[in-house]
Design a protein around this motif. Structure first.
Motif, short mmCIF file in Angstrom:
data_model
loop_
_atom_site.label_atom_id
_atom_site.label_comp_id
_atom_site.label_asym_id
_atom_site.label_seq_id
_atom_site.Cartn_x
_atom_site.Cartn_y
_atom_site.Cartn_z
N GLY A 11 19.79 5.53 0.57
CA GLY A 11 19.12 4.76 -0.49
C GLY A 11 18.04 3.85 0.08
O GLY A 11 16.93 3.76 -0.47
N ALA A 12 18.35 3.18 1.18
CA ALA A 12 17.38 2.29 1.81
C ALA A 12 16.18 3.07 2.36
O ALA A 12 15.03 2.63 2.24
CB ALA A 12 18.05 1.49 2.93
N LEU A 13 16.44 4.24 2.93
CA LEU A 13 15.36 5.09 3.43
C LEU A 13 14.45 5.52 2.28
O LEU A 13 13.22 5.44 2.38
CB LEU A 13 15.95 6.32 4.15
N THR A 14 15.05 5.94 1.19
CA THR A 14 14.29 6.36 0.01
C THR A 14 13.46 5.20 -0.54
O THR A 14 12.25 5.33 -0.75
CB THR A 14 15.24 6.89 -1.09
N LEU A 15 14.10 4.07 -0.76
CA LEU A 15 13.42 2.89 -1.29
C LEU A 15 12.31 2.44 -0.35
O LEU A 15 11.19 2.17 -0.78
CB LEU A 15 14.44 1.76 -1.50
N GLY A 16 12.61 2.42 0.94
CA GLY A 16 11.62 2.00 1.93
C GLY A 16 10.40 2.91 1.98
O GLY A 16 9.26 2.44 2.04
N LEU A 17 10.63 4.20 1.93
CA LEU A 17 9.50 5.13 1.96
C LEU A 17 8.64 5.03 0.70
O LEU A 17 7.42 5.04 0.78
CB LEU A 17 9.99 6.57 2.15
N VAL A 18 9.28 4.92 -0.46
CA VAL A 18 8.53 4.82 -1.71
C VAL A 18 7.70 3.54 -1.74
O VAL A 18 6.51 3.56 -2.05
CB VAL A 18 9.47 4.93 -2.93
N ILE A 19 8.32 2.41 -1.39
CA ILE A 19 7.61 1.13 -1.37
C ILE A 19 6.49 1.17 -0.33
O ILE A 19 5.36 0.76 -0.60
CB ILE A 19 8.57 -0.04 -1.10
N SER A 20 6.80 1.66 0.85
CA SER A 20 5.82 1.66 1.94
C SER A 20 4.64 2.58 1.66
O SER A 20 3.51 2.28 2.03
CB SER A 20 6.50 2.06 3.25
N ARG A 21 4.88 3.70 0.98
CA ARG A 21 3.80 4.65 0.68
C ARG A 21 2.96 4.18 -0.51
O ARG A 21 1.74 4.17 -0.44
CB ARG A 21 4.37 6.03 0.38
N HIS A 22 3.63 3.79 -1.60
CA HIS A 22 2.91 3.56 -2.85
C HIS A 22 2.50 2.11 -3.10
O HIS A 22 1.52 1.87 -3.78
CB HIS A 22 3.73 4.06 -4.04
N LEU A 23 3.25 1.15 -2.55
CA LEU A 23 2.91 -0.25 -2.79
C LEU A 23 2.25 -0.91 -1.58
O LEU A 23 1.21 -1.53 -1.70
CB LEU A 23 4.16 -1.06 -3.21
N VAL A 24 2.85 -0.77 -0.42
CA VAL A 24 2.32 -1.41 0.79
C VAL A 24 1.22 -0.56 1.41
O VAL A 24 0.30 -1.09 2.01
CB VAL A 24 3.47 -1.67 1.81
N ARG A 25 1.32 0.74 1.24
CA ARG A 25 0.35 1.70 1.77
C ARG A 25 0.22 1.60 3.30
O ARG A 25 -0.87 1.41 3.84
CB ARG A 25 -1.00 1.56 1.08
N LEU A 26 1.36 1.71 3.95
CA LEU A 26 1.40 1.64 5.41
C LEU A 26 0.66 2.81 6.04
O LEU A 26 0.66 3.93 5.50
CB LEU A 26 2.85 1.64 5.91
N ASP A 27 0.04 2.54 7.19
CA ASP A 27 -0.64 3.58 7.95
C ASP A 27 0.34 4.72 8.25
O ASP A 27 1.51 4.48 8.56
CB ASP A 27 -1.18 3.03 9.27
N GLY A 28 -0.15 5.93 8.18
CA GLY A 28 0.65 7.10 8.49
C GLY A 28 1.40 7.65 7.30
O GLY A 28 1.71 8.83 7.26
N LEU A 29 1.69 6.80 6.33
CA LEU A 29 2.45 7.26 5.17
C LEU A 29 1.55 7.87 4.09
O LEU A 29 2.03 8.24 3.03
CB LEU A 29 3.31 6.13 4.60
#
Length: 185
Positions: free
Chosen positions: A141-159
């Motif tokens: 769950g944390a991996l899923t939540l982290g990836l979604v937030i990091s890709r769509h909201l934070v827009r981290l490099d590489g994602l």
């Protein structure tokens, strides 16, 4: 010819679509009823009549849709979880993003996210082998939540890589967490 009920549903759908987009992009505090009405091709009075308040509109717009039932063998469960995450990475989940953005400043939104995540976590944990199934399900769950937030909201490099490239990295982790193939030391 459309009936009044159909027209109302279409208007409500337009309002909810506009609300999801604006709440997801701007958050709860910066989104106004007037902006939602304008984006939906409606007027603020109608938005208030249909939904009652900004808070009630947000609650409906930010409701996180369930991924659907998870069931089967560990390999099938891993595939279902991987497919659900791939879909969330491919298309911005507007309703979920509205709730995720707001959860940091609104306890109701945090409760909505927690409730949705906990329900899926319990469902998955009940199907996983091993005594640490709840722990492993929580990490998924944390991996899923982290990836979604990091890709769509934070827009981290590489994602910004394709969902397939991201899942080439994350998929084996999910497989390992589902099967419990790596012992906890």
């Amino acid at each position: 010819m459309t009936t009044r009920l159909e027209q109302r549903r279409q208007t409500e759908d337009r309002i909810l679509t506009a609300a999801r987009r604006l709440f997801g992009e701007q958050g709860f505090d910066r989104t106004t009823i007037r902006a939602i009405a304008t984006a939906a091709g409606s007027d603020p009075g109608l938005v208030m009549r249909y939904f009652g308040s900004k808070e009630k509109l947000f609650a409906q717009a930010a409701a996180i849709p369930a991924d659907g039932p998870i069931d089967g063998t560990p390999d099938q469960i891993a595939r279902q979880l991987t497919e659900a995450l791939t879909s969330k990475l491919a298309d911005e989940p507007t309703a979920a993003l509205a709730a995720l953005r707001a959860m940091f400043s609104h306890p109701e939104a945090a409760d909505e996210v927690r409730t949705a995540m906990a329900a899926q976590q319990r469902q998955v944990a009940a199907l996983l082998p091993g005594e640490d199934a709840v722990l492993r399900s929580g990490v998924i769950g944390a991996l899923t939540l982290g990836l979604v937030i990091s890709r769509h909201l934070v827009r981290l490099d590489g994602l910004d890589a394709s969902p397939e490239e991201l899942m080439a990295v994350a998929g084996p982790l999910i497989d390992e967490l589902v099967t419990g193939s790596r012992p906890i030391e």
